[in-house]
Design an enzyme around this catalytic site. Structure first.
Site, PDB file in Angstrom:
ATOM      1  N   ASP A 148      46.212  94.665  98.346  1.00  0.00           N
ATOM      2  CA  ASP A 148      47.421  94.488  99.075  1.00  0.00           C
ATOM      3  C   ASP A 148      47.341  95.544 100.491  1.00  0.00           C
ATOM      4  O   ASP A 148      47.601  95.079 101.465  1.00  0.00           O
ATOM      5  CB  ASP A 148      48.798  94.867  98.370  1.00  0.00           C
ATOM      6  CG  ASP A 148      49.401  93.652  97.642  1.00  0.00           C
ATOM      7  OD1 ASP A 148      49.140  92.515  97.911  1.00  0.00           O
ATOM      8  OD2 ASP A 148      49.754  93.536  96.350  1.00  0.00           O
ATOM      9  N   CYS A 182      42.959 101.239  92.009  1.00  0.00           N
ATOM     10  CA  CYS A 182      43.136  99.947  90.913  1.00  0.00           C
ATOM     11  C   CYS A 182      42.858  98.739  91.879  1.00  0.00           C
ATOM     12  O   CYS A 182      42.792  97.677  91.242  1.00  0.00           O
ATOM     13  CB  CYS A 182      44.326  99.888  90.267  1.00  0.00           C
ATOM     14  SG  CYS A 182      45.946  99.714  91.094  1.00  0.00           S
ATOM     15  N   HIS A 217      44.388  86.360  92.781  1.00  0.00           N
ATOM     16  CA  HIS A 217      44.393  86.671  91.141  1.00  0.00           C
ATOM     17  C   HIS A 217      43.537  85.733  90.492  1.00  0.00           C
ATOM     18  O   HIS A 217      42.920  86.008  89.438  1.00  0.00           O
ATOM     19  CB  HIS A 217      45.577  86.422  90.774  1.00  0.00           C
ATOM     20  CG  HIS A 217      46.401  87.912  91.278  1.00  0.00           C
ATOM     21  ND1 HIS A 217      47.204  88.075  92.562  1.00  0.00           N
ATOM     22  CD2 HIS A 217      46.415  89.011  90.715  1.00  0.00           C
ATOM     23  CE1 HIS A 217      47.736  89.049  92.597  1.00  0.00           C
ATOM     24  NE2 HIS A 217      47.217  89.839  91.622  1.00  0.00           N
ATOM     25  N   ARG A 243      48.763  94.753  84.573  1.00  0.00           N
ATOM     26  CA  ARG A 243      49.576  93.746  85.316  1.00  0.00           C
ATOM     27  C   ARG A 243      50.287  93.274  84.616  1.00  0.00           C
ATOM     28  O   ARG A 243      50.272  92.067  83.985  1.00  0.00           O
ATOM     29  CB  ARG A 243      48.584  92.690  86.295  1.00  0.00           C
ATOM     30  CG  ARG A 243      47.727  93.345  87.153  1.00  0.00           C
ATOM     31  CD  ARG A 243      47.102  92.223  87.778  1.00  0.00           C
ATOM     32  NE  ARG A 243      46.433  92.796  89.115  1.00  0.00           N
ATOM     33  CZ  ARG A 243      45.240  93.141  89.208  1.00  0.00           C
ATOM     34  NH1 ARG A 243      44.407  93.200  88.270  1.00  0.00           N
ATOM     35  NH2 ARG A 243      44.720  93.348  90.411  1.00  0.00           N
ATOM     36  N   GLU A 253      50.281 100.584  98.120  1.00  0.00           N
ATOM     37  CA  GLU A 253      49.574  99.466  98.714  1.00  0.00           C
ATOM     38  C   GLU A 253      50.344  98.877  99.935  1.00  0.00           C
ATOM     39  O   GLU A 253      49.965  97.652 100.143  1.00  0.00           O
ATOM     40  CB  GLU A 253      49.587  98.296  97.508  1.00  0.00           C
ATOM     41  CG  GLU A 253      51.043  98.148  96.895  1.00  0.00           C
ATOM     42  CD  GLU A 253      50.880  97.076  95.728  1.00  0.00           C
ATOM     43  OE1 GLU A 253      49.777  96.549  95.658  1.00  0.00           O
ATOM     44  OE2 GLU A 253      52.010  97.087  94.957  1.00  0.00           O
ATOM     45  N   ARG A 311      45.852  87.688 101.971  1.00  0.00           N
ATOM     46  CA  ARG A 311      44.697  87.767 101.405  1.00  0.00           C
ATOM     47  C   ARG A 311      44.031  86.677 100.826  1.00  0.00           C
ATOM     48  O   ARG A 311      43.110  86.582 100.508  1.00  0.00           O
ATOM     49  CB  ARG A 311      44.752  89.043 100.367  1.00  0.00           C
ATOM     50  CG  ARG A 311      45.771  88.387  99.251  1.00  0.00           C
ATOM     51  CD  ARG A 311      46.239  89.595  98.275  1.00  0.00           C
ATOM     52  NE  ARG A 311      45.801  89.885  97.000  1.00  0.00           N
ATOM     53  CZ  ARG A 311      46.060  90.618  96.082  1.00  0.00           C
ATOM     54  NH1 ARG A 311      47.107  91.459  96.532  1.00  0.00           N
ATOM     55  NH2 ARG A 311      45.929  90.629  94.802  1.00  0.00           N
TER      56      ARG A 311
END
Ligand code: PEP
Ligand code: MG
Length: 566
Positions: A453, A500, A187, A294, A429, A463
């Site tokens: 994801d 997305c 993120h 989000r 995801e 990740r």
């Protein structure tokens, strides 16, 4: 030259500021001169007040007044006469240092609040612990970097940049970011891209390899960085910077145009956002709506849960600003790399596979219902759709629908308006969702593929883990097959399928996604024009030919080679 992961494109030239959390150890010491300790205490309180006010002012400009006022509240809490009296009395009666007294009194106060049954008051404990930490640091002379107030042309260097740290950044002053951990879809990387700050991630030990104030050049497109570069290298980077900015300016010709392929297929090109203030950039960059809000970012950088009214206002602001264009709002997706301290989530060995997102919300329905009510109320003000994250079972979607139905009855009884047909979609995801896509498509209003994801869960790779980053690739045939399966399942039931995850803005993948039949691309605002340009240059027949040959590949390297030929 150091090589890392290309986290956010662009060229950065600037001076290093290292961001490090320093450990606080309180020495167990007795003092003879209690008056001197009382003086130290007063001086520390003055410093605390001045620093907090300055931080709040900076925050007001970048994050907003509401969050800044929470910080200002800390000044009042510390200056409460009973707190000061207790600290003073403890120093005088036990001859302990001001640091120890502050530590003990504020910790006891935090514990008292923790025992109160009221959830809101319990959250005061977090505030008191925060004040305790900052006061003891002042008393011990430990200097923390104030990210919101870095000088112009700063290159931030940190072990990791958490989303809440990133939220404090003033993008005008930060020329680049270097970190020791994190991948392209962590993120911090996503936020760096949203703020258009070049970033190179996962450079081992970078915090030890640089000194504060040292000159650094970095290329966020290639993932390269150089410390104390020669004059020639600086010149080379200045040239690269100029070229990068020129190319960016050229994309402007795609602003205000529809998103359509060469052969006339119209697509939806929407944006990913984290806070209502991001809408400004969506409009500036000509996004056609919001494909992923989000919402967990509304819950960060504060000390307590946003109320239903606060959430409602945030969702309504976005819905109204988009004037009838779609606004897909994802319900709370905490856990993984998104921690919210006041929610006190238990540490887990494997947080990405743990008690997160919809799993957490369905166990904590009191909290979830607050969000769903706020979303329903906001649906009266625009084209709001609800999206459920990390779905693995059909039951989860059904449970959300039951909650929404109950809340609709509540709103009806209260005479509050909302969209009775609000679409409820699924974020695709996980591998389970992919394998159940046919069943989910029968009950979901839409799909949005979360490739960040999906790649991790399909490849069984964390990740953010640099050691296995070579496996974390959307180009892997397994991931491409998963994406294709999901799109086909959605199309078969006639529902809209969007994407997305970060792959939606990958110019190499876009032709494949067009061939698979993706309807909607949701990308960061800064990628809108680049994505529109790629779509405008694509012809579906050619995309189909490419997809046929790519889908025959059985290794990632074959896929990469095929995509290079395009
Ligand atoms: C995803 O997983 O692709 C996604 C868009 O969600 P997040 O990155 O917030 O997990
Ligand atoms: Mg996700």
């Amino acid at each position: 030259m150091y090589k890392g992961i290309a986290g956010s494109e662009g060229i950065g030239i600037g001076k290093v500021v290292i961001v490090k959390e320093q450990e606080v150890v309180i020495p167990n010491e007795r003092v003879d001169d209690t008056d001197a300790e009382l003086k130290k205490l007063q001086e520390a309180i003055n410093v605390f007040v001045a620093k907090t006010e300055a931080m709040a002012e900076g925050m007001e400009k970048t994050v907003g007044k509401k969050d800044a006022d929470i910080l200002r509240g800390h000044i009042q809490m510390l200056q409460d006469p009973s707190i000061e009296e207790q600290i003073t009395a403890l120093i005088l009666s036990t001859n302990i240092s001001a640091t120890m007294a502050v530590d003990q009194v504020l910790e006891q106060t935090a514990q008292l609040f923790e025992q109160i049954p009221d959830e809101l008051l319990q959250q005061r404990a977090t505030d008191f612990r925060d004040i305790k930490l900052r006061m003891t640091k002042i008393l011990l002379g430990i200097e923390d970097v104030d990210i919101s107030n870095c000088p112009k042309n700063t290159i931030l260097v940190a072990s990791d940049l958490t989303p809440s740290m990133t939220a404090l950044i003033n993008p005008e002053n930060i020329a680049g970011i270097l970190t020791e951990v994190g991948g392209r879809t962590s993120h911090s990387a996503i936020l760096a891209r949203a703020m258009e700050i070049p970033a190179v991630l996962s450079i081992e030990n970078i915090c030890e390899l640089v000194k504060d104030g040292e000159l650094v050049v970095l290329d966020g497109t290639t993932g390269e960085a150089e410390v104390s570069p020669s004059e020639d290298t600086v010149k080379e980077y200045e040239e690269k910077y100029k070229k990068f900015m020129e190319e960016k300016a050229m994309l402007k010709e795609f602003a205000g145009k529809p998103t359509v392929t060469k052969d006339g297929v119209k697509l939806e090109l929407v944006c990913n956002i984290g806070k209502p203030k991001d809408i400004k950039k969506v409009i500036e960059c000509d996004g056609e709506g919001v494909g992923l809000f989000r919402t967990e970012f509304l819950f960060m950088d504060r000390d307590e849960m946003p109320t239903e009214q606060e959430q409602f206002e945030a969702y309504k602001e976005v819905a109204q600003a988009m004037k009838g264009k779609p606004v897909i709002i994802r319900t709370l997706d905490i856990g993984g790399d998104k921690d919210i301290p006041y929610m006190k989530m238990e540490p887990e060995d494997n947080p990405f596979m743990g008690f997160r997102a919809i799993r957490y919300c369905l166990e904590n329905t009191d909290l979830y219902k607050v969000q769903l009510r706020a979303l329903l109320r906001a649906s009266a003000f625009g084209n709001v759709k609800i999206m459920v994250p990390l779905v693995t079972c059909v039951d989860e979607l059904r449970q959300v629908k039951v909650l929404v139905k109950d809340l609709m009855k509540e709103l009806d009884a209260e005479g509050i308006e909302y969209n009775k047909n609000i679409p409820i979609g699924v974020m695709m995801e996980t591998s389970a969702a992919c394998l159940m896509a046919d069943a989910l498509a029968k009950e979901a209003a839409f799909f949005s593929i979360g490739t960040n994801d999906l790649t991790g869960y399909t490849m069984a790779v964390d990740r953010g883990n640099a050691k296995v980053a070579y496996l974390y690739s959307t180009y892997n045939p397994a991931v491409l097959r998963a994406i294709k399966m999901i799109i086909e399942a959605g199309k078969k039931e006639g529902i809209m399928v969007g994407m997305c995850g970060e792959a939606a803005a990958d110019t190499k993948l876009i032709p494949l996604l067009l061939s698979f039949g993706l309807d909607e691309f949701s990308v960061s605002a800064t990628s809108v024009l680049k994505t529109r340009k790629t779509i405008a240059g694509s012809d579906i027949n050619e995309c189909d030919k490419l997809a046929d040959s790519v889908m025959e590949c059985v290794t990632e390297s074959e896929v990469v080679e095929k995509l290079k030929e395009v």
